[in-house]
Design a protein around this motif. Structure first.
Motif, mmCIF file in Angstrom:
data_model
loop_
_atom_site.group_PDB
_atom_site.id
_atom_site.type_symbol
_atom_site.label_atom_id
_atom_site.label_comp_id
_atom_site.label_asym_id
_atom_site.label_seq_id
_atom_site.Cartn_x
_atom_site.Cartn_y
_atom_site.Cartn_z
ATOM 1 N N CYS A 251 -1.095 41.268 -13.696
ATOM 2 C CA CYS A 251 -2.235 42.139 -14.000
ATOM 3 C C CYS A 251 -1.845 43.480 -14.609
ATOM 4 C CB CYS A 251 -3.056 42.419 -12.745
ATOM 5 S SG CYS A 251 -3.217 41.019 -11.627
ATOM 6 N N ALA A 252 -0.604 43.930 -14.316
ATOM 7 C CA ALA A 252 -0.258 45.329 -14.581
ATOM 8 C C ALA A 252 -0.183 45.668 -16.064
ATOM 9 C CB ALA A 252 1.069 45.675 -13.902
ATOM 10 N N SER A 253 -0.142 44.655 -16.940
ATOM 11 C CA SER A 253 -0.109 45.004 -18.356
ATOM 12 C C SER A 253 -1.473 45.478 -18.848
ATOM 13 C CB SER A 253 0.397 43.829 -19.197
ATOM 14 O OG SER A 253 -0.445 42.728 -19.022
ATOM 15 N N CYS A 254 -2.535 45.192 -18.103
ATOM 16 C CA CYS A 254 -3.880 45.587 -18.536
ATOM 17 C C CYS A 254 -4.622 46.473 -17.523
ATOM 18 C CB CYS A 254 -4.740 44.364 -18.826
ATOM 19 S SG CYS A 254 -4.105 43.349 -20.165
ATOM 20 N N HIS A 255 -4.152 46.513 -16.284
ATOM 21 C CA HIS A 255 -4.835 47.305 -15.260
ATOM 22 C C HIS A 255 -3.869 48.278 -14.593
ATOM 23 C CE1 HIS A 255 -8.555 44.956 -15.331
ATOM 24 N NE2 HIS A 255 -7.814 43.866 -15.389
ATOM 25 N N ASN A 256 -4.245 49.542 -14.548
ATOM 26 C CA ASN A 256 -3.467 50.529 -13.814
ATOM 27 C C ASN A 256 -3.975 50.637 -12.383
ATOM 28 O OD1 ASN A 256 -1.456 51.456 -15.478
ATOM 29 N ND2 ASN A 256 -2.808 52.900 -16.523
ATOM 30 N N MET A 257 -3.143 51.256 -11.555
ATOM 31 C CA MET A 257 -3.535 51.527 -10.173
ATOM 32 C C MET A 257 -3.543 53.025 -9.915
ATOM 33 S SD MET A 257 -4.502 49.263 -8.057
ATOM 34 C CE MET A 257 -4.514 47.518 -7.659
ATOM 35 N N GLY A 259 -5.851 55.168 -11.559
ATOM 36 C CA GLY A 259 -7.105 55.735 -12.002
ATOM 37 C C GLY A 259 -7.261 55.812 -13.510
ATOM 38 N N SER A 260 -6.183 55.542 -14.270
ATOM 39 C CA SER A 260 -6.299 55.672 -15.729
ATOM 40 C C SER A 260 -6.699 54.334 -16.351
ATOM 41 C CB SER A 260 -4.981 56.173 -16.314
ATOM 42 O OG SER A 260 -3.958 55.241 -16.087
ATOM 43 N N LYS A 261 -7.431 54.469 -17.453
ATOM 44 C CA LYS A 261 -7.963 53.297 -18.140
ATOM 45 C C LYS A 261 -6.866 52.667 -18.993
ATOM 46 C CE LYS A 261 -11.540 52.365 -21.616
ATOM 47 N NZ LYS A 261 -12.796 52.839 -22.202
ATOM 48 N N LEU A 262 -6.701 51.365 -18.884
ATOM 49 C CA LEU A 262 -5.802 50.662 -19.800
ATOM 50 C C LEU A 262 -6.720 49.792 -20.656
ATOM 51 C CD1 LEU A 262 -2.841 51.263 -19.692
ATOM 52 C CD2 LEU A 262 -2.445 49.261 -18.319
ATOM 53 N N ILE A 263 -6.390 48.527 -20.856
ATOM 54 C CA ILE A 263 -7.344 47.630 -21.498
ATOM 55 C C ILE A 263 -8.535 47.430 -20.576
ATOM 56 C CG2 ILE A 263 -7.704 45.184 -21.975
ATOM 57 C CD1 ILE A 263 -6.556 46.640 -24.273
ATOM 58 N N GLY A 264 -8.232 47.176 -19.327
ATOM 59 C CA GLY A 264 -9.274 47.000 -18.316
ATOM 60 C C GLY A 264 -9.344 48.242 -17.449
ATOM 61 N N PRO A 265 -10.325 48.277 -16.549
ATOM 62 C CA PRO A 265 -10.470 49.429 -15.658
ATOM 63 C C PRO A 265 -9.293 49.537 -14.681
ATOM 64 C CG PRO A 265 -12.276 47.829 -15.366
ATOM 65 C CD PRO A 265 -11.313 47.228 -16.321
ATOM 66 N N ALA A 266 -9.029 50.756 -14.221
ATOM 67 C CA ALA A 266 -8.088 50.936 -13.115
ATOM 68 C C ALA A 266 -8.691 50.273 -11.880
ATOM 69 C CB ALA A 266 -7.846 52.417 -12.867
ATOM 70 N N LEU A 267 -7.850 49.750 -11.005
ATOM 71 C CA LEU A 267 -8.370 48.982 -9.879
ATOM 72 C C LEU A 267 -8.187 49.676 -8.531
ATOM 73 C CD1 LEU A 267 -7.297 45.366 -10.916
ATOM 74 C CD2 LEU A 267 -9.393 46.601 -11.445
ATOM 75 N N ASN A 268 -7.641 50.902 -8.546
ATOM 76 C CA ASN A 268 -7.517 51.592 -7.262
ATOM 77 C C ASN A 268 -8.868 52.190 -6.856
ATOM 78 O OD1 ASN A 268 -7.027 53.232 -9.571
ATOM 79 N ND2 ASN A 268 -6.561 54.924 -8.206
ATOM 80 N N GLY A 269 -9.090 52.229 -5.582
ATOM 81 C CA GLY A 269 -10.338 52.794 -5.069
ATOM 82 C C GLY A 269 -11.566 52.043 -5.522
ATOM 83 N N LEU A 270 -11.378 50.789 -5.920
ATOM 84 C CA LEU A 270 -12.476 50.036 -6.527
ATOM 85 C C LEU A 270 -13.374 49.401 -5.464
ATOM 86 C CD1 LEU A 270 -13.488 49.056 -9.320
ATOM 87 C CD2 LEU A 270 -12.090 47.010 -8.985
ATOM 88 N N TYR A 271 -12.746 49.004 -4.365
ATOM 89 C CA TYR A 271 -13.470 48.203 -3.380
ATOM 90 C C TYR A 271 -14.629 48.987 -2.758
ATOM 91 C CZ TYR A 271 -14.112 44.357 -0.209
ATOM 92 O OH TYR A 271 -14.634 43.282 0.455
#
Ligand code: CUA
Length: 332
Positions: A251-257, A259-271
């Protein structure tokens, strides 16, 4: 995996190499370079001869006076025509035979080669071994392990793609092979130097094609065996750690953890958060939403992001999906 990593890699590529090529780190590299330089110098000398003669004749036989008639000259010389037809033909036969022999050699892995499976996907590389080990992209000086292989052993790569055409290229080994959805392709090499070498995707595959980078780690046989022994099963780890490892790989090539936007949304604090979807609907992030977004990402697209993710349906086990969700939940 940022611009400075890219520049470091580009500078690294020429280290120990020459003007045209990076370091020769496989048994095949020297032969490719010799063929290249043969063709290069034949072309350079031909260019000088042809352009030199053109300039010489243009000056020698130029029209110097208005109304001047051409001098008489021979219309035909069989011996000159034979010379300038036969000699280049001989050179071309050598180019073809030499290049074709090496091509056949590249397409024919030795029977005792050690197989590693290469998986391409927008926009990451992953590697799996018959012993059960799996590794993610990895980049020079960065996170992840990349393709780990022993030195001095023929390695056969079985390459596949989950979505579109990619191409697996290791300049230091002088190998390149397309990754084609729906079939396996093969490449092979035998590394001659312990070290780390960059891997590139060399088939334009979309937005993050240029960042679809990875590395090969060439280890001594003892180091490789020790490394392989350490590759525990993800199932032996606590779910959060298993999920984190899997996240790094998949996942890490498109999602950061962070808070910064990559291709997809950052996934930290998402739940537990409420997300706005394309089309105006809202959804609260829970386990089912995460599961659906992993398996069928196009079902609900978050406002402001492209519908660009490859579905993971069929690629992850129920355990793996669950680990990923546990990990995503855990990062605030
Ligand atoms: Cu994958 Cu370009």
């Amino acid at each position: 995996m940022n611009l400075s990593a890219l520049l470091r890699a580009a500078a690294w590529l020429q280290q120990d190499g020459d003007y045209f090529f990076p370091v020769e780190a496989s048994t095949n590299a020297g032969e490719v370079d010799r063929i290249y330089y043969f063709i290069f110098w034949v072309s350079a000398v031909s260019f000088a001869l042809i352009v030199g003669a053109t300039i010489y004749f243009a000056i020698k036989y130029r029209r110097t006076k208005v109304g001047m008639n051409p001098e008489d000259s021979p219309h035909h010389s069989t011996s000159i025509e034979i010379v300038w037809s036969v000699i280049p033909t001989l050179f071309m036969i050598v180019m073809f035979k030499w290049g074709f022999d090496d091509y056949v050699d590249r397409r024919t892995p030795p029977g005792d080669a050690y197989q590693v499976n290469v998986h391409a996907q927008k926009w990451s590389w992953a590697y799996s071994y018959d012993e059960g080990a799996e590794t993610g992209m990895g980049w020079l000086g960065g996170e992840g392990e990349g393709l780990v292989v022993p030195v001095g052993v023929p390695i056969k790569l079985r390459i596949d793609s989950a979505d579109v055409l990619h191409s697996f290229s290791v300049p230091a080994f002088r190998i390149k092979m397309d990754a084609v959805p729906g079939r396996y392709t093969y490449a092979w090499f035998e590394a001659t130097k312990i070290g780390e070498y960059p891997v590139f995707c060399t088939e334009y595959c979309g937005t993050r094609h240029s960042r679809m980078l990875s590395k090969v780690q060439v280890l001594s046989q003892e180091d490789f065996d020790a490394w392989m022994k350490k590759q525990g099963n993800l199932a032996d780890l606590p779910p959060v750690e298993a999920g984190q490892k899997l996240f790094q790989r998949k996942c890490a090539s498109c999602h950061n953890m962070d808070g910064s936007k990559l291709i997809g949304p950052a996934l930290n604090g998402l739940y537990g958060k409420e997300e706005s979807l394309v089309g105006g609907a809202k959804v609260t992030v829970d386990d089912n939403y995460l599961r659906e977004s992993i398996l069928e990402p196009s079902a609900k697209i978050v406002e402001g992001y492209p519908d660009a993710m490859t579905p993971f349906a069929g690629q992850l086990s129920e355990d793996e999906i669950s680990w990923l969700i546990t990990y995503i939940k855990s990062v605030k």
